[in-house]
Design an enzyme around this catalytic site. Structure first.
Site, PDB file in Angstrom:
ATOM      1  N   HIS A  55     -48.302 -26.078  -2.370  1.00 17.93           N
ATOM      2  CA  HIS A  55     -48.864 -25.474  -1.160  1.00 17.93           C
ATOM      3  C   HIS A  55     -47.892 -25.574   0.006  1.00 17.93           C
ATOM      4  O   HIS A  55     -46.915 -26.316  -0.054  1.00 17.93           O
ATOM      5  CB  HIS A  55     -50.189 -26.153  -0.817  1.00 17.93           C
ATOM      6  N   ASP A  75     -46.696 -29.756  -0.490  1.00 14.22           N
ATOM      7  CA  ASP A  75     -46.970 -30.744  -1.542  1.00 14.22           C
ATOM      8  C   ASP A  75     -46.457 -30.338  -2.916  1.00 14.22           C
ATOM      9  O   ASP A  75     -46.880 -30.895  -3.916  1.00 14.22           O
ATOM     10  CB  ASP A  75     -48.479 -31.019  -1.603  1.00 14.22           C
ATOM     11  N   SER A 114     -56.850 -22.058  -3.606  1.00 14.36           N
ATOM     12  CA  SER A 114     -56.549 -23.100  -2.625  1.00 14.36           C
ATOM     13  C   SER A 114     -55.825 -22.578  -1.387  1.00 14.36           C
ATOM     14  O   SER A 114     -55.892 -23.209  -0.331  1.00 14.36           O
ATOM     15  CB  SER A 114     -55.691 -24.192  -3.264  1.00 14.36           C
TER      16      SER A 114
END
Ligand SMILES: *[C@@H]1O[C@H](CO)[C@@H](O)[C@H](O)[C@H]1NC(C)=O
Ligand SMILES: *[C@@H]1O[C@H](CO)[C@@H](O)[C@H](O)[C@H]1NC(C)=O
Ligand SMILES: *[C@@H]1O[C@H](CO)[C@@H](O)[C@H](O)[C@H]1NC(C)=O
Length: 392
Positions: free
Chosen positions: A351, A348, A43
């Site tokens: 991240h 978050d 990610s």
């Protein structure tokens, strides 16, 4: 008052701002002569693959919702941040378009870049991890799967290009990661012991290393290989291990020391392996991207980098001491977020904010967190045609 110091600061600012302006130009700046970016990872570099792959319409991924993307793209782009990722800032710096995700891209030219990084991806294969009792719930598009797809489509990519395959790879900056972080995230969050985690490290390194070797065989010449982040400073980990003793926290930063040491342990092993590869393949440039040390100062001296005091909490999220609650994460309905994401290191829980990505990218591209450092001087790179000369 034109003191020498002031002049020095002025000229520094001039140099700095001119290099920032270059970023905006759509033509490739001279001496930043990578013709494309080829990216593998999770990610941290996913520019939209997972959002396409997750076909479950009843449970679209969090990144399909605002406030993901709100700072820069103004709508969710599939990136796990409020805005641009490190890979986006690298693309800007090189004068290349944002790297299109492989999955779901229709009628998109991969001539200047292709991205296989998928949210949740692991360096080790899903079945391999499962055999060790580690479940990876999100995706099976591990590093080897990403690489195999790339190999399969490579003939087509080259056929639609004026250049041959080796040439395309030679002229590319290959971003190998970040990958491996999830190989540790899953077992940590599934309650595995630190010893089980440590046993994984050499296997993860091996997976990264063999992916690099495969790409060298195909013609790859420049690799940027990121290490792990300071795990012990992330809201998700701080929340997961909230019961650890006070003395396990660094008194200065508030991060969990032994988790950071684990991250550094991975990084040391990775650097050792990269040095070994560099010796084996002297014609190739293998650059270590020190995500850990480029980021750690943000926790040590937040004000110096424009962050708020003790920036351990997530901008987007609720609950606990760090704005993080599992299953009540950013992107879900009713989960609030901060008004000033650029003052937060973390977005978050897992991240990072665009502001953090930008500073990390700057530290890689302009030093000192790439080893060996990139050499963008026209003198350095003009003297060699097919081979880039990168610092030491
Ligand atoms: C893809 O591009 C070609 C030529 O530019 C066009 O003819 C075709 O309709 C496009 N396909 C899609 C699915 O957009
Ligand atoms: C990964 O999962 C998808 C969908 O669940 C499946 O179609 C595919 O075959 C799997 N791929 C591998 C390499 O296991
Ligand atoms: C949690 O998020 C809110 C905004 O939603 C913010 O005001 C607060 O400072 C955050 N807390 C931490 C510890 O970062």
């Amino acid at each position: 008052m034109a003191s020498p110091l002031k002049k020095l600061i002025l000229s520094f600012l001039l140099i700095f701002s001119s290099s920032t302006f270059n970023v905006a130009s759509s033509d490739q700046p001279p001496c930043r002569r990578f013709k494309s970016i080829i990216s593998f990872g999770d990610s941290i570099a996913d520019t939209g693959n997972y959002i396409h792959l997750s076909s479950d319409v009843n449970h679209p991924p969090q990144a399909a919702f605002l406030p993901y993307g709100e700072t820069f793209f103004r709508s969710p782009s599939g990136r796990y941040s409020d805005g641009r990722l490190i890979i986006d800032f690298i693309a800007e710096f090189l004068g290349l378009p944002y790297v299109p995700p492989y999955f779901g891209s229709q009628n998109v030219s991969f001539e200047k870049g292709i991205n296989f990084a998928v949210y949740g991806a692991t360096a080790l294969d899903r079945a391999f991890l499962l055999a060790k009792g580690i479940e990876s719930d999100f995706t099976n598009v591990s590093l080897s799967v990403q690489l195999n797809i790339f190999k399969q489509i490579l003939p087509n990519l080259c056929a639609s290009s004026s250049r041959d395959c080796r040439e395309i790879l030679e002229d590319s900056l290959i971003l190998m990661g970040e990958i491996g972080g999830n190989d540790y995230n899953y077992p940590f969050f599934e309650g595995k012991s630190i010893n089980e985690l440590k046993d994984l490290v050499p296997l993860v390194i091996k997976a990264i290393s063999s992916a690099i070797v495969d790409l060298i065989d195909l013609g790859g010449k420049t690799f940027l290989v990121p290490g792990n982040f300071p795990l012990g400073c992330s809201p998700a980990y701080l929340t997961l291990f909230k019961t650890v003793e006070e003395e396990e926290h660094d008194p200065f930063t508030g991060c969990i020391t032994w988790l950071n040491e684990f991250g550094q342990h991975h990084n040391e092993q990775l650097k050792t392996e990269l040095k070994r590869l560099q010796k084996l393949y002297p014609h190739v440039n293998i650059i270590y991207a020190d995500y850990y040390n480029s980021m750690y100062p943000f926790f040590q001296e937040p004000a110096r980098y424009g962050f708020k005091n003790r920036p351990l909490g997530a901008c987007c999220g609720v609950g606990g001491n760090y704005n993080f609650t599992i299953n009540e994460e950013c992107g879900y309905e009713g989960v609030s977020y901060c008004q000033n994401p650029s003052e937060y290191v973390n977005w978050d829980g897992y991240h990072l904010t665009e502001a953090t990505h930008q500073k990390i990218a700057h530290g890689l591209l302009n030093g000192p967190y790439a080893t060996p450092a990139f050499d963008w001087s026209c003198i350095g790179s003009a003297s060699v045609d097919t081979e880039y000369s990168f610092g030491s």
